[in-house]
Scaffold this active site. Structure first.
Site, short mmCIF file in Angstrom:
data_model
loop_
_atom_site.label_atom_id
_atom_site.label_comp_id
_atom_site.label_asym_id
_atom_site.label_seq_id
_atom_site.Cartn_x
_atom_site.Cartn_y
_atom_site.Cartn_z
N ILE A 131 41.23 -43.74 28.30
CA ILE A 131 40.05 -43.35 29.28
C ILE A 131 39.96 -42.18 30.08
CG2 ILE A 131 38.60 -44.53 31.14
CD1 ILE A 131 38.33 -46.02 28.55
N PRO A 132 41.07 -41.67 30.49
CA PRO A 132 40.87 -40.51 31.17
C PRO A 132 40.21 -39.35 30.27
CG PRO A 132 42.93 -41.63 32.10
CD PRO A 132 42.34 -42.50 31.02
N VAL A 133 40.81 -39.34 29.10
CA VAL A 133 40.41 -38.08 28.21
C VAL A 133 39.04 -38.35 27.77
CG1 VAL A 133 40.94 -37.32 25.85
CG2 VAL A 133 42.75 -37.68 27.48
N HIS B 181 45.90 -31.61 19.74
CA HIS B 181 46.94 -32.34 19.01
C HIS B 181 47.85 -31.43 18.36
CE1 HIS B 181 44.97 -36.13 19.92
NE2 HIS B 181 46.11 -36.77 19.45
N ASN C 191 38.31 -45.83 23.84
CA ASN C 191 38.69 -46.84 24.69
C ASN C 191 40.29 -46.94 24.65
OD1 ASN C 191 36.47 -48.95 25.30
ND2 ASN C 191 36.38 -48.34 23.18
#
Length: 502
Positions: free
Chosen positions: A390-392, A426, A387
């Protein structure tokens, strides 16, 4: 004889009259007695009712006076969960006031110890070593080549110029080069600074995810067109109707979407998932646009000031404890760094996901503004990662997780694969710009798996939410100190360390 009879008759009449008068008198006496008795009963009833009313009034007065003396009743303590009390606004205001006062003290202490360290000009040097050479910007401009290759490949596939396997091979090579080309450039070109390399790699990562989605959606449309199967519908990605006007918005169908304008609209849109027809707002709200622009400018200055004035001195003072392996001092520096790091992260979240993305969406009239949900209420680690971005999350769900499930992979393996891919990116965005590979970011992301299992199994409600906040507040400074220490050892080990006066 006659006289005697008359006289006897007279006597009998008188006796009858007398007897009648006596009976009437007796009846009158009886009636009087009954009337007197009934009136007596009525009087007694009135007296009794009067006495009862007086007793009730007296009892009420006595109860009222007794109620005045009562001060206890059955009730729970207000802070007990059984009380049902939920209004803690005053405590929240108290926390805000204490936070402001504490940060004001830290700010004043920082100014007295270090002076004013904010230098906006220094930020430019983080991106440019030579003002006449912009290698990171040139790297971003070159990315347009990969966009054209993806569009040209999809046009050829739509016309049937070559088969699906050949098109998949071209897309795979194009996507692989998108990931590898900036890595080689950053590592081989010393003029690219770590900040410039991070910016360029961020652009290429977003481009990789967008073009992957672009490839998948157009393939789905071809499959639907070729098989004529209505069951192969994926939300609004493949509308079956022809181009039409509806509410001022033009709806397109495949392959009418394979245009340069459609491609670049998707590239600049604040989303990673491609659709042929995005929801569009009716107009650009100038007031909303200016507010987001003001927030972007203000928060950018705030981020720069807090980083230079607050974080950098703490990081510099942390190098000597790391070099001496003084565990107590390392923990103390970690806790000192946690607050400014977390505050800067929160400001960055608002700057990027609310101000910047809404600004771009308003310019492009992009209708879907759900860039985040209520991650601050997360009671599990999994809920947080689903949450806060949201795009990812939508991209991972649509193009990675669900395709794995359709191939028969279990949910646990699918979730682990998603975390693995996130850990890779990452590390990709941190290690390559710093030109060192320590895997701290990768291990930090993979550590979310056991943490998510532990929090989801043993902690619930407020305890789970506190565990999520604690992982955010403490986890990030650990990674920051690890990378800064290793970067310092690789590049500035021969320089004297700054020792902070305690």
């Amino acid at each position: 004889m006659g006289d005697k009879d008359k006289f006897g008759a007279t006597l009998r009449r008188r006796a009858t009259i007398t007897a009648a008068k006596g009976e009437s008198k007796q009846l009158n006496g009886t009636n009087a007695t009954s009337v007197s008795n009934s009136s007596g009963k009525a009087k007694r009833k009135i007296q009794e009712s009067f006495t009862t009313d007086s007793l009730n009034e007296h009892g009420k007065q006595k109860n009222a006076s007794y109620d005045k003396m009562r001060c206890h009743k059955m009730q729970e303590s207000m802070l007990s969960s059984a009380s049902g009390f939920r209004n803690y606004r005053g405590i929240l205001n108290w926390c805000v006031v204490m936070l402001v006062l504490n940060n004001a003290r830290l700010f004043l202490e920082n100014l007295l110890r270090y002076g004013i360290l904010v230098d906006p000009i220094q930020v430019v040097s983080l991106f440019l070593k030579d003002p006449y050479s912009w290698p990171a910007a040139c790297l971003v401009i070159v990315s347009n080549l990969f966009i054209i290759v993806a569009l040209y490949t999809e046009r050829k596939l739509a016309m049937g110029s070559f088969g699906e396997k050949y098109g998949l091979l071209i897309h795979s090579i194009n996507l692989s080069v998108i990931l590898c080309f900036p890595v080689i450039t950053v590592l081989k070109l010393p003029s690219i600074t770590p900040a410039g390399g991070l910016f360029a790699l961020g652009v290429y990562t977003v481009l990789f995810l967008k073009l992957y989605s672009y490839k998948d959606v157009n393939r789905w449309c071809r499959e639907r067109r070729h098989t004529k199967a209505r069951s192969l519908c994926r939300s609004l990605s493949c509308p079956s109707g022809q181009s039409s006007e509806n509410g001022g918005q033009t709806h397109v169908s495949y392959p009418g979407n394979l245009s340069l304008r459609d491609m670049y609209y998707f590239i600049f849109a604040p989303t990673l998932c491609y659709e042929l027809n995005f929801p569009r707002s009716e107009r650009i709200r100038i007031g909303f646009l200016l507010r987001r622009l003001f927030e972007m400018l203000l928060l950018t200055q705030l981020l720069v000031g807090l980083t230079q004035q607050w974080m950098v001195p703490i990081i510099r003072s942390s190098m000597k404890p790391f070099k001496d392996m003084d565990l107590s001092r390392i923990i103390e520096r970690l806790l000192r760094l946690a607050l400014p790091n977390h505050l800067i992260w929160l400001i960055f979240f608002y700057w990027f996901f609310h101000s910047s993305m809404n600004f771009v969406a308003e310019l492009l009239r992009f209708g879907d503004r759900e860039f985040y949900r209520d991650w601050w209420n997360s009671e599990t680690v999994t809920y947080f990662w689903q949450n806060w971005n949201i795009p990812v999350h939508k991209w991972c769900l649509r193009h990675f997780y669900k395709p794995m499930l359709r191939k028969g992979v279990s949910k646990w393996v699918g979730q682990s694969a998603v975390f693995f891919a996130s850990a890779f990116f990452h590390e990709y965005l941190v290690s390559v710009p710093l030109r060192m590979f320590r895997l701290w970011a990768f291990m930090g992301m993979m550590a979310q798996l056991p943490l998510a299992w532990f929090v989801g199994r043993y902690l619930r409600g407020n305890y789970g939410n506190a565990a999520v906040w604690l992982s955010l507040i403490i986890g990030q400074p650990i990674a920051v100190l690890m990378y800064v220490h290793d970067y310092y050892v690789n590049n500035y080990q021969d320089e004297p360390l700054e020792v902070e006066a305690l």
